[in-house]
Design a protein around this motif. Structure first.
Motif, PDB file in Angstrom:
ATOM      1  N   PHE A   1     -38.922 -58.769  67.938  1.00 64.42           N
ATOM      2  CA  PHE A   1     -37.703 -58.209  67.362  1.00 64.42           C
ATOM      3  C   PHE A   1     -37.552 -56.784  67.874  1.00 64.42           C
ATOM      4  O   PHE A   1     -38.498 -56.187  68.362  1.00 64.42           O
ATOM      5  CB  PHE A   1     -37.758 -58.211  65.829  1.00 64.42           C
ATOM      6  N   GLY A   2     -36.359 -56.256  67.759  1.00 61.08           N
ATOM      7  CA  GLY A   2     -36.101 -54.865  68.107  1.00 61.08           C
ATOM      8  C   GLY A   2     -35.766 -54.654  69.567  1.00 61.08           C
ATOM      9  O   GLY A   2     -35.917 -55.534  70.407  1.00 61.08           O
ATOM     10  N   GLU A   3     -35.277 -53.458  69.823  1.00 57.87           N
ATOM     11  CA  GLU A   3     -35.001 -52.994  71.178  1.00 57.87           C
ATOM     12  C   GLU A   3     -35.952 -51.839  71.454  1.00 57.87           C
ATOM     13  O   GLU A   3     -36.149 -50.983  70.597  1.00 57.87           O
ATOM     14  CB  GLU A   3     -33.567 -52.481  71.297  1.00 57.87           C
TER      15      GLU A   3
ATOM     16  N   GLU B   1     -44.102 -45.251  78.297  1.00 59.80           N
ATOM     17  CA  GLU B   1     -44.171 -46.596  78.856  1.00 59.80           C
ATOM     18  C   GLU B   1     -45.274 -47.465  78.248  1.00 59.80           C
ATOM     19  O   GLU B   1     -45.031 -48.615  77.880  1.00 59.80           O
ATOM     20  CB  GLU B   1     -44.353 -46.508  80.370  1.00 59.80           C
ATOM     21  N   LYS B   2     -46.458 -46.955  78.131  1.00 60.65           N
ATOM     22  CA  LYS B   2     -47.586 -47.745  77.617  1.00 60.65           C
ATOM     23  C   LYS B   2     -47.309 -48.248  76.191  1.00 60.65           C
ATOM     24  O   LYS B   2     -47.537 -49.416  75.883  1.00 60.65           O
ATOM     25  CB  LYS B   2     -48.868 -46.908  77.650  1.00 60.65           C
ATOM     26  N   ALA B   3     -46.791 -47.378  75.330  1.00 63.60           N
ATOM     27  CA  ALA B   3     -46.504 -47.757  73.944  1.00 63.60           C
ATOM     28  C   ALA B   3     -45.366 -48.765  73.873  1.00 63.60           C
ATOM     29  O   ALA B   3     -45.405 -49.712  73.085  1.00 63.60           O
ATOM     30  CB  ALA B   3     -46.168 -46.520  73.122  1.00 63.60           C
ATOM     31  N   ILE B   4     -44.336 -48.584  74.705  1.00 63.92           N
ATOM     32  CA  ILE B   4     -43.208 -49.518  74.706  1.00 63.92           C
ATOM     33  C   ILE B   4     -43.641 -50.882  75.213  1.00 63.92           C
ATOM     34  O   ILE B   4     -43.256 -51.916  74.647  1.00 63.92           O
ATOM     35  CB  ILE B   4     -42.031 -48.944  75.524  1.00 63.92           C
ATOM     36  N   ASN B   5     -44.448 -50.918  76.241  1.00 66.23           N
ATOM     37  CA  ASN B   5     -44.952 -52.212  76.735  1.00 66.23           C
ATOM     38  C   ASN B   5     -45.764 -52.928  75.661  1.00 66.23           C
ATOM     39  O   ASN B   5     -45.664 -54.145  75.497  1.00 66.23           O
ATOM     40  CB  ASN B   5     -45.767 -52.021  78.004  1.00 66.23           C
ATOM     41  N   PHE B   6     -46.564 -52.170  74.913  1.00 66.66           N
ATOM     42  CA  PHE B   6     -47.327 -52.751  73.807  1.00 66.66           C
ATOM     43  C   PHE B   6     -46.380 -53.356  72.776  1.00 66.66           C
ATOM     44  O   PHE B   6     -46.578 -54.488  72.323  1.00 66.66           O
ATOM     45  CB  PHE B   6     -48.215 -51.681  73.157  1.00 66.66           C
ATOM     46  N   CYS B   7     -45.342 -52.613  72.390  1.00 64.64           N
ATOM     47  CA  CYS B   7     -44.380 -53.099  71.388  1.00 64.64           C
ATOM     48  C   CYS B   7     -43.640 -54.335  71.874  1.00 64.64           C
ATOM     49  O   CYS B   7     -43.438 -55.287  71.119  1.00 64.64           O
ATOM     50  CB  CYS B   7     -43.380 -52.001  71.022  1.00 64.64           C
TER      51      CYS B   7
ATOM     52  N   MET C   1     -48.447 -52.868  63.041  1.00 64.46           N
ATOM     53  CA  MET C   1     -48.588 -53.278  61.662  1.00 64.46           C
ATOM     54  C   MET C   1     -47.491 -52.627  60.802  1.00 64.46           C
ATOM     55  O   MET C   1     -46.861 -53.291  60.012  1.00 64.46           O
ATOM     56  CB  MET C   1     -49.987 -52.919  61.168  1.00 64.46           C
ATOM     57  N   LYS C   2     -47.278 -51.313  60.955  1.00 67.55           N
ATOM     58  CA  LYS C   2     -46.237 -50.639  60.176  1.00 67.55           C
ATOM     59  C   LYS C   2     -44.861 -51.173  60.545  1.00 67.55           C
ATOM     60  O   LYS C   2     -44.005 -51.349  59.687  1.00 67.55           O
ATOM     61  CB  LYS C   2     -46.282 -49.126  60.418  1.00 67.55           C
ATOM     62  N   LEU C   3     -44.652 -51.421  61.832  1.00 63.26           N
ATOM     63  CA  LEU C   3     -43.359 -51.919  62.287  1.00 63.26           C
ATOM     64  C   LEU C   3     -43.080 -53.309  61.724  1.00 63.26           C
ATOM     65  O   LEU C   3     -41.964 -53.607  61.313  1.00 63.26           O
ATOM     66  CB  LEU C   3     -43.315 -51.932  63.812  1.00 63.26           C
ATOM     67  N   ASN C   4     -44.089 -54.157  61.672  1.00 66.41           N
ATOM     68  CA  ASN C   4     -43.919 -55.487  61.056  1.00 66.41           C
ATOM     69  C   ASN C   4     -43.560 -55.359  59.583  1.00 66.41           C
ATOM     70  O   ASN C   4     -42.714 -56.099  59.084  1.00 66.41           O
ATOM     71  CB  ASN C   4     -45.200 -56.320  61.204  1.00 66.41           C
ATOM     72  N   LEU C   5     -44.189 -54.441  58.883  1.00 62.68           N
ATOM     73  CA  LEU C   5     -43.901 -54.233  57.465  1.00 62.68           C
ATOM     74  C   LEU C   5     -42.443 -53.815  57.273  1.00 62.68           C
ATOM     75  O   LEU C   5     -41.744 -54.349  56.416  1.00 62.68           O
ATOM     76  CB  LEU C   5     -44.839 -53.178  56.875  1.00 62.68           C
ATOM     77  N   ILE C   6     -41.984 -52.887  58.086  1.00 62.80           N
ATOM     78  CA  ILE C   6     -40.588 -52.440  57.992  1.00 62.80           C
ATOM     79  C   ILE C   6     -39.641 -53.596  58.291  1.00 62.80           C
ATOM     80  O   ILE C   6     -38.687 -53.847  57.552  1.00 62.80           O
ATOM     81  CB  ILE C   6     -40.332 -51.248  58.939  1.00 62.80           C
ATOM     82  N   TYR C   7     -39.900 -54.313  59.364  1.00 60.47           N
ATOM     83  CA  TYR C   7     -39.033 -55.419  59.762  1.00 60.47           C
ATOM     84  C   TYR C   7     -39.007 -56.519  58.694  1.00 60.47           C
ATOM     85  O   TYR C   7     -37.949 -57.033  58.342  1.00 60.47           O
ATOM     86  CB  TYR C   7     -39.489 -55.994  61.099  1.00 60.47           C
ATOM     87  N   ASN C   8     -40.161 -56.877  58.168  1.00 62.40           N
ATOM     88  CA  ASN C   8     -40.231 -57.949  57.172  1.00 62.40           C
ATOM     89  C   ASN C   8     -39.628 -57.537  55.830  1.00 62.40           C
ATOM     90  O   ASN C   8     -39.186 -58.381  55.067  1.00 62.40           O
ATOM     91  CB  ASN C   8     -41.675 -58.412  56.989  1.00 62.40           C
ATOM     92  N   THR C   9     -39.601 -56.247  55.553  1.00 58.40           N
ATOM     93  CA  THR C   9     -39.033 -55.754  54.301  1.00 58.40           C
ATOM     94  C   THR C   9     -37.517 -55.593  54.384  1.00 58.40           C
ATOM     95  O   THR C   9     -36.807 -55.906  53.445  1.00 58.40           O
ATOM     96  CB  THR C   9     -39.678 -54.404  53.920  1.00 58.40           C
ATOM     97  N   PHE C  10     -37.044 -55.126  55.528  1.00 49.31           N
ATOM     98  CA  PHE C  10     -35.614 -54.840  55.706  1.00 49.31           C
ATOM     99  C   PHE C  10     -35.074 -55.651  56.876  1.00 49.31           C
ATOM    100  O   PHE C  10     -34.776 -55.109  57.934  1.00 49.31           O
ATOM    101  CB  PHE C  10     -35.403 -53.340  55.975  1.00 49.31           C
TER     102      PHE C  10
END
Length: 165
Positions: free
Chosen positions: A33-35, A21-27, A1-10
């Protein structure tokens, strides 16, 4: 949710995520978007990740050696770059006399003064310190638990601290 806000704003910024690994797979599954890179700050393998802004949200309290995280951040932060770091403020959450974390995954929770001293001792300059609500203010079960119940008990509502450095 926070990452979407950052991406949509900037929209014109590059977003790079580094985590376990678990967090990166989730993302990777959740965001188109993003790497995203799997890396571990205790023994980094990903090289040359330079950023103008590094966000470290509610993580430092989970670490045995938080200085390793700050060294990793320094290595990957561009000169003149910024770090936004957030963690709970122990004294406001549970009171000054309670030093034992309630969360079994927390190693050490810090108050404002301890965190400021730690960051400056590691070479960071504090630009701003701010207290914030621990959750987004929307009517839901989490807000009821974290904000409304604390209000009824006369406890501080803002106990998550954020540092810009």
């Amino acid at each position: 949710m926070k990452l979407n806000l950052i991406y949509n704003t900037f929209k014109d910024i590059s977003i790079v995520g580094v985590d376990q690994e678990k967090a990166i797979n989730f993302c990777k599954d959740k965001h188109k978007f993003g790497e995203f890179y799997i890396d571990y700050f205790e023994n980094p393998t990903v090289k040359n990740l330079k950023a103008d802004l590094i966000i470290c949200a509610d993580f430092i309290e989970h670490l045995n050696k938080p200085e390793l995280l700050l060294n990793y951040i320094k290595q990957n932060l561009n000169e003149g770059g910024f770090i936004l770091l957030s963690t709970l403020e122990r004294d406001l959450l549970r009171g000054k006399s309670n030093l034992t974390p309630l969360n079994k995954f927390h190693i050490r929770e810090l108050n404002k003064e301890e965190l400021k001293e730690f960051l400056t001792s590691e070479g960071f300059k504090i630009i701003k310190h701010k207290l914030q609500f621990p959750v987004k203010l929307r009517r839901n079960r989490l807000m009821n638990k974290e904000v409304i119940s604390r209000f009824k008990e006369g406890k501080p509502l803002k106990y998550n601290q954020g540092y810009a450095s």
